[in-house]
Design an enzyme around this catalytic site. Structure first.
Site, PDB file in Angstrom:
ATOM      1  N   HIS A 157       0.891  -1.226   0.050  1.00  0.00           N
ATOM      2  CA  HIS A 157      -0.028  -0.021  -0.083  1.00  0.00           C
ATOM      3  C   HIS A 157       0.850   1.381  -0.049  1.00  0.00           C
ATOM      4  CE1 HIS A 157      -3.809  -1.850   0.678  1.00  0.00           C
ATOM      5  NE2 HIS A 157      -3.164  -2.643   1.099  1.00  0.00           N
ATOM      6  N   ASP A 365       3.392   9.426  -0.681  1.00  0.00           N
ATOM      7  CA  ASP A 365       2.381   8.507  -0.253  1.00  0.00           C
ATOM      8  C   ASP A 365       1.929   7.665  -1.414  1.00  0.00           C
ATOM      9  OD1 ASP A 365      -0.111   8.140   1.386  1.00  0.00           O
ATOM     10  OD2 ASP A 365      -0.532   9.967   1.307  1.00  0.00           O
TER      11      ASP A 365
HETATM   12  P1  ADQ Z   1      -3.129   5.972   4.938  1.00  0.00           P
HETATM   13  O1  ADQ Z   1      -1.607   6.336   5.173  1.00  0.00           O
HETATM   14  O2  ADQ Z   1      -3.672   5.938   6.165  1.00  0.00           O
HETATM   15  O3  ADQ Z   1      -3.121   4.531   4.072  1.00  0.00           O
HETATM   16  P2  ADQ Z   1      -5.067   7.433   3.185  1.00  0.00           P
HETATM   17  O4  ADQ Z   1      -4.865   6.574   1.527  1.00  0.00           O
HETATM   18  O5  ADQ Z   1      -5.087   8.908   3.073  1.00  0.00           O
HETATM   19  O6  ADQ Z   1      -3.830   7.086   3.913  1.00  0.00           O
HETATM   20  O7  ADQ Z   1      -6.368   6.711   3.851  1.00  0.00           O
HETATM   21  C1  ADQ Z   1      -6.577   7.168   4.851  1.00  0.00           C
HETATM   22  C2  ADQ Z   1      -8.191   6.754   5.090  1.00  0.00           C
HETATM   23  O8  ADQ Z   1      -8.428   7.059   6.321  1.00  0.00           O
HETATM   24  C3  ADQ Z   1      -9.065   7.418   4.033  1.00  0.00           C
HETATM   25  O9  ADQ Z   1     -10.115   6.541   3.891  1.00  0.00           O
HETATM   26  C4  ADQ Z   1      -9.749   8.596   5.105  1.00  0.00           C
HETATM   27  O10 ADQ Z   1     -10.958   8.845   5.005  1.00  0.00           O
HETATM   28  C5  ADQ Z   1      -9.436   8.200   6.672  1.00  0.00           C
HETATM   29  N1  ADQ Z   1      -9.104   9.140   7.456  1.00  0.00           N
HETATM   30  C6  ADQ Z   1      -7.980   9.936   7.052  1.00  0.00           C
HETATM   31  N2  ADQ Z   1      -8.210  10.812   8.172  1.00  0.00           N
HETATM   32  C7  ADQ Z   1      -9.242  10.653   8.789  1.00  0.00           C
HETATM   33  C8  ADQ Z   1      -9.962  11.236   9.932  1.00  0.00           C
HETATM   34  N3  ADQ Z   1      -9.445  12.430  10.623  1.00  0.00           N
HETATM   35  N4  ADQ Z   1     -11.053  10.843  10.478  1.00  0.00           N
HETATM   36  C9  ADQ Z   1     -11.516   9.614  10.010  1.00  0.00           C
HETATM   37  N5  ADQ Z   1     -11.038   9.123   8.617  1.00  0.00           N
HETATM   38  C10 ADQ Z   1      -9.991   9.533   8.566  1.00  0.00           C
HETATM   39  C11 ADQ Z   1      -2.049   3.762   3.426  1.00  0.00           C
HETATM   40  C12 ADQ Z   1      -0.988   4.372   2.446  1.00  0.00           C
HETATM   41  C13 ADQ Z   1      -1.767   5.283   1.254  1.00  0.00           C
HETATM   42  C14 ADQ Z   1      -2.747   4.471   0.568  1.00  0.00           C
HETATM   43  C15 ADQ Z   1      -3.871   3.738   1.444  1.00  0.00           C
HETATM   44  C16 ADQ Z   1      -4.527   2.766   0.805  1.00  0.00           C
HETATM   45  O11 ADQ Z   1      -0.263   5.183   3.324  1.00  0.00           O
HETATM   46  O12 ADQ Z   1      -0.815   5.726   0.467  1.00  0.00           O
HETATM   47  O13 ADQ Z   1      -3.818   5.261  -0.087  1.00  0.00           O
HETATM   48  O14 ADQ Z   1      -2.825   2.854   2.626  1.00  0.00           O
HETATM   49  O15 ADQ Z   1      -3.965   1.675  -0.212  1.00  0.00           O
END
Ligand code: ADQ
Length: 504
Positions: A157, A365
């Site tokens: 990921h 990311d």
């Molecule tokens: P993350 O680093 O956690 O994931 P991201 O892809 O942005 O980053 O996913 C975060 C998820 O958590 C999103 O669905 C978002 O809505 C939720 N989220 C974020 N902040 C939040 C908050 N304050 N309250 C509630 N929910 C929140 C890892 C990798 C990423 C990759 C994903 C999926 O680091 O690059 O996109 O996995 O593969």
């Protein structure tokens, strides 16, 4: 043929954890469809010296959930130490913050072996195994060592680093040779596949064909880009409903006639939050017309709270926010609202829809699902603008965002001005193209594509190559806007700042 999913964290259906993110949502969906088993750490750290060697099983519908326990020592070396203080920073190109200790890498190896021992007895001959993420790099080799012959797929990921960086990891060849035990290695973007290919060809003198077939270290596997998507239509519907929800209404009321800019991240040093705050400061500094007319809401719930690096990041951000509010705020206005609590998916969807501008500016990311969720949440009649880091995997798909370099604060400040001034017609055109990209690659297809590839018979390479080709996306009709050269805001900013939403 059953599906066996393995990830560091196990997410039970409808648990509070399940709202946390893309990975959980995607996997619950795949399991509901196929039936099978999900093995992962249940989140419990045992008070005893030794943790329970057997997983706890819960069956729901057609899926069994097997929860592993970790001892305090295992948690410290495997999770806090090796996975999050070595692999996470290294794969995000933050070599300077790595804390490598051989004892942690040994703990990581032992926990990966424990996952394999817990899993092996439950595997049936025709199951396919889908392993997720950097916590479990050594699991494929451990499973093969136990005689497991099933198809194994691995999806990473986070970004895959260039070989020059990966080789700084003392046991990089152990990790890579474990990945070569898989039948299919999935990465987020072509950029990652390119870095992986360079490692294979330069570091271990292996080969990678155009179809993604790898021959290296005496093994054969396949590699491909599988950019993760979101459940676009569902998120759009949720946002539309949430537009009138109590929480959204509360936020709307508190803004008055001010325009909302939003940032939503886990509180992590890869997300570029201090740079973003600095860019907002520059934007305020350059154009007094932003004063009192824009409110930036940064939501960043604390993650990995026990690690010192995360605590100091939180202190740094709080200080930046306080300084900026002190310098620019007034008795009836604070430019930045900083909130560390977590919100439900529905609530976030409503906030995204209310925001005229989203700042998604990570330093690196794998994908970044917040960017995709923001786009899906917009009102088609009056969509907001996405400012997106070129170093987020999402940038390879959402070319119609305002693409910025998160290390260039001037450029980001220009982007904020440009986004706030963007005419409705341009906002709509950009949004429609981005939405078409999201619709072309929904979450369900991501799972189907990966599992379809994993189940393909070896030697079926021609078809495999076709299926590995990136999803055909609508071509942008206009050039991506490069905001790099804009040094000051144009007069159009003045026209729009502070105007009620949708009047352009
Ligand atoms: P993350 O680093 O956690 O994931 P991201 O892809 O942005 O980053 O996913 C975060 C998820 O958590 C999103 O669905 C978002 O809505 C939720 N989220 C974020 N902040 C939040 C908050 N304050 N309250 C509630 N929910 C929140 C890892 C990798 C990423 C990759 C994903 C999926 O680091 O690059 O996109 O996995 O593969």
């Amino acid at each position: 043929m059953g599906l066996v999913v393995v990830s560091n964290r196990l997410s039970l259906p409808k648990s509070r954890l399940a709202r946390a993110g893309g990975l959980e949502v995607a996997l619950q969906l795949a399991l509901q469809k196929e039936g099978g088993l999900w093995l992962g750490w249940g989140g419990k750290v045992s008070a005893q010296r030794e943790s329970d060697p057997n997983p706890h099983i819960l069956t729901q519908g057609n899926t069994r959930y097997a929860s592993i326990e970790l001892s305090a020592a295992e948690h410290e070396s495997y999770y806090v130490g090796y996975a999050n203080s070595v692999l996470w920073p290294l794969f995000h190109l933050r070599l300077g913050v790595i804390d490598f200790r051989r004892t942690d890498s040994e703990g990581y190896r032992r926990v990966n072996a424990k996952f394999a021992r817990c899993l092996a007895p439950s595997i049936k001959p025709d199951d396919v195994i889908w392993i997720h993420d950097y916590h479990l790099f050594l699991l494929p080799a451990e499973l093969r060592r136990l005689g497991i012959k099933n198809r194994i797929g691995f999806f990473l990921h986070i970004p895959f680093p260039p070989p020059e960086v990966l080789t700084a990891l003392p046991n990089h060849s152990e990790i890579m040779s474990s990945l070569f035990c898989c039948d299919l290695i999935g990465l987020q973007t072509e950029r990652d596949v390119d870095a992986f290919t360079r490692y294979v060809t330069r570091e271990v003198r292996g080969t990678v064909s155009a179809a993604g077939e790898i021959r290296a270290m005496g093994r054969r596997a396949r590699v491909g880009a599988f950019p993760i998507g979101i459940d676009t239509e569902d998120f759009a519907r949720t946002a539309e409903q949430a537009a009138k929800a109590r929480e959204t209404e509360r936020l709307r009321k508190s803004l008055g006639r001010r325009t909302l800019a939003i940032g939503v991240d886990r509180l992590d040093y890869t997300k570029g939050i201090p740079n973003r705050i600095e860019a907002f400061r520059l934007a305020l500094e350059r154009d007094a017309r932003l004063d009192r007319n824009v409110t930036f809401l940064q939501i960043a719930p604390v993650s990995r709270a026990s690690a010192a690096r995360y605590q100091s990041l939180q202190r740094e951000i709080k200080l930046d926010v306080a300084n900026l509010n002190g310098d620019y705020g007034d008795v009836d206005w604070v430019p930045i609202r900083f909130v560390t609590k977590s919100f439900k998916r529905e609530t976030l969807a409503g906030f995204y829809r209310l925001a005229r501008l989203a700042l998604v500016t990570p330093l690196r990311d794998g994908m970044n699902l917040v960017a995709k969720e923001y786009v899906a949440a917009q009102d088609p009649e009056n969509p907001g603008v996405l400012i997106l880091s070129r170093f987020a995997g999402t940038a390879s798909e959402l070319e119609d965002a305002l693409i910025v370099n998160p290390y260039d604060m001037d450029q980001m400040a220009d982007g904020i001005g440009r986004a706030l001034a963007m005419p409705l017609a341009e906002r709509r055109q950009r949004w429609e193209r981005m939405m078409a990209c999201l619709r072309a690659n929904p979450l369900e297809s991501w799972c189907d594509r990966f599992l379809g590839q994993l189940r393909r018979k070896p030697g079926d390479l021609r078809r495999a190559a076709a299926a590995l080709a990136p999803v055909a996306l609508p071509r942008p009709r206009t050039q991506r806007v490069d905001v790099a050269r804009r040094r000051t805001f144009g007069p159009d900013v003045a026209r729009l700042i502070g105007a009620p939403e949708g009047d352009d």
